[in-house]
Design a protein around this motif. Structure first.
Motif, short mmCIF file in Angstrom:
data_model
loop_
_atom_site.label_atom_id
_atom_site.label_comp_id
_atom_site.label_asym_id
_atom_site.label_seq_id
_atom_site.Cartn_x
_atom_site.Cartn_y
_atom_site.Cartn_z
N ILE A 1 -34.11 -13.22 16.01
CA ILE A 1 -34.19 -13.10 17.33
C ILE A 1 -35.08 -11.75 17.70
O ILE A 1 -35.84 -11.73 18.64
N ILE A 2 -34.94 -10.45 17.05
CA ILE A 2 -35.44 -9.32 17.36
C ILE A 2 -37.08 -9.52 16.89
O ILE A 2 -37.76 -9.00 17.76
N PHE A 3 -37.16 -10.08 16.01
CA PHE A 3 -38.61 -10.49 15.40
C PHE A 3 -39.50 -11.30 16.19
O PHE A 3 -40.77 -11.34 16.19
N LEU A 7 -39.80 -7.55 19.35
CA LEU A 7 -40.75 -6.94 18.82
C LEU A 7 -42.15 -7.09 19.05
O LEU A 7 -42.89 -6.18 19.49
N PRO A 8 -42.52 -8.41 19.39
CA PRO A 8 -43.91 -8.59 19.96
C PRO A 8 -44.27 -7.98 21.22
O PRO A 8 -45.15 -7.58 21.52
N ASN A 9 -43.20 -7.81 22.04
CA ASN A 9 -43.40 -7.38 23.31
C ASN A 9 -43.25 -5.91 23.38
O ASN A 9 -43.81 -5.28 24.46
N VAL A 10 -42.80 -5.09 22.39
CA VAL A 10 -42.67 -3.84 22.46
C VAL A 10 -43.76 -2.92 21.43
O VAL A 10 -43.95 -2.04 21.34
N MET A 11 -44.32 -3.83 20.65
CA MET A 11 -45.29 -3.34 19.49
C MET A 11 -46.33 -2.54 19.93
O MET A 11 -46.75 -1.75 19.53
N HIS A 12 -46.90 -3.09 21.21
CA HIS A 12 -48.06 -2.38 21.53
C HIS A 12 -47.80 -1.18 22.13
O HIS A 12 -48.53 -0.20 22.14
N ARG A 86 -53.67 -2.71 19.31
CA ARG A 86 -52.73 -2.78 20.67
C ARG A 86 -53.22 -4.15 21.26
O ARG A 86 -52.73 -5.07 21.63
N ASP A 87 -54.76 -4.26 21.32
CA ASP A 87 -55.48 -5.34 21.80
C ASP A 87 -55.09 -6.65 21.00
O ASP A 87 -54.73 -7.65 21.51
N ALA A 88 -54.76 -6.30 19.78
CA ALA A 88 -54.59 -7.62 18.79
C ALA A 88 -53.10 -7.97 18.93
O ALA A 88 -52.89 -9.30 18.85
N LEU A 89 -52.12 -6.96 19.28
CA LEU A 89 -50.84 -7.27 19.17
C LEU A 89 -50.13 -7.66 20.54
O LEU A 89 -48.97 -8.11 20.71
N ASP A 90 -50.67 -7.31 21.57
CA ASP A 90 -50.27 -7.07 22.95
C ASP A 90 -50.12 -8.68 23.36
O ASP A 90 -51.21 -9.41 23.52
N PRO A 91 -49.11 -9.38 23.56
CA PRO A 91 -48.88 -10.73 24.04
C PRO A 91 -49.30 -11.08 25.38
O PRO A 91 -49.73 -11.98 25.53
N ARG A 92 -49.56 -10.28 26.28
CA ARG A 92 -50.00 -10.44 27.56
C ARG A 92 -51.45 -10.46 27.43
O ARG A 92 -52.06 -10.92 28.48
N LEU A 93 -52.20 -9.91 26.58
CA LEU A 93 -53.81 -10.14 26.51
C LEU A 93 -54.05 -11.40 25.68
O LEU A 93 -55.10 -11.63 25.86
N ASN A 94 -53.11 -12.01 25.04
CA ASN A 94 -53.45 -13.18 24.37
C ASN A 94 -53.58 -14.40 25.18
O ASN A 94 -53.64 -15.53 24.64
N ASP A 95 -53.23 -14.37 26.68
CA ASP A 95 -53.44 -15.67 27.11
C ASP A 95 -54.77 -16.23 27.31
O ASP A 95 -55.60 -15.71 27.29
#
Length: 95
Positions: A1-3, A7-12, A86-95
């Motif tokens: 669950i953490i991965f 993790l995707p939401n805090v990696m950036h 950061r641009d590649a890993l931020d889930p909010r920018l991938n929309d």
């Protein structure tokens, strides 16, 4: 669950924090070596800048220029890499 969720939401945030602290660490090492309390008897940009400072008055400007340019390019390259990650890993920018 953490991965999958956390993790995707805090990696950036982790990447941005690291890219902000890395130039500070480089600057601290350069400054401490420049004033003589940092790294001694090892290659260091602070020691190179300090020795180039003495030769600057003799007209040898290229030593100071290229050492300073190397520090600048290292910090710039690391910041650009951090921005791209950061641009590649931020889930909010991938929309």
């Amino acid at each position: 669950i953490i991965f999958k969720h956390i993790l995707p939401n805090v990696m950036h945030v982790i990447i941005v924090t690291f890219t902000l602290r890395f130039p500070a660490a480089v600057g601290t090492e350069v400054f401490l070596s420049f004033i003589g309390i940092g790294v001694q008897d090892q290659p260091s940009w602070g020691l190179m800048i300090n020795s180039a400072r003495m030769r600057l008055w003799q007209g040898m400007w290229w030593e100071m220029t290229f050492v300073t340019l190397a520090v600048f390019l290292l910090v710039l390259a690391f910041n650009l890499l951090g921005d791209a990650l950061r641009d590649a890993l931020d889930p909010r920018l991938n929309d």
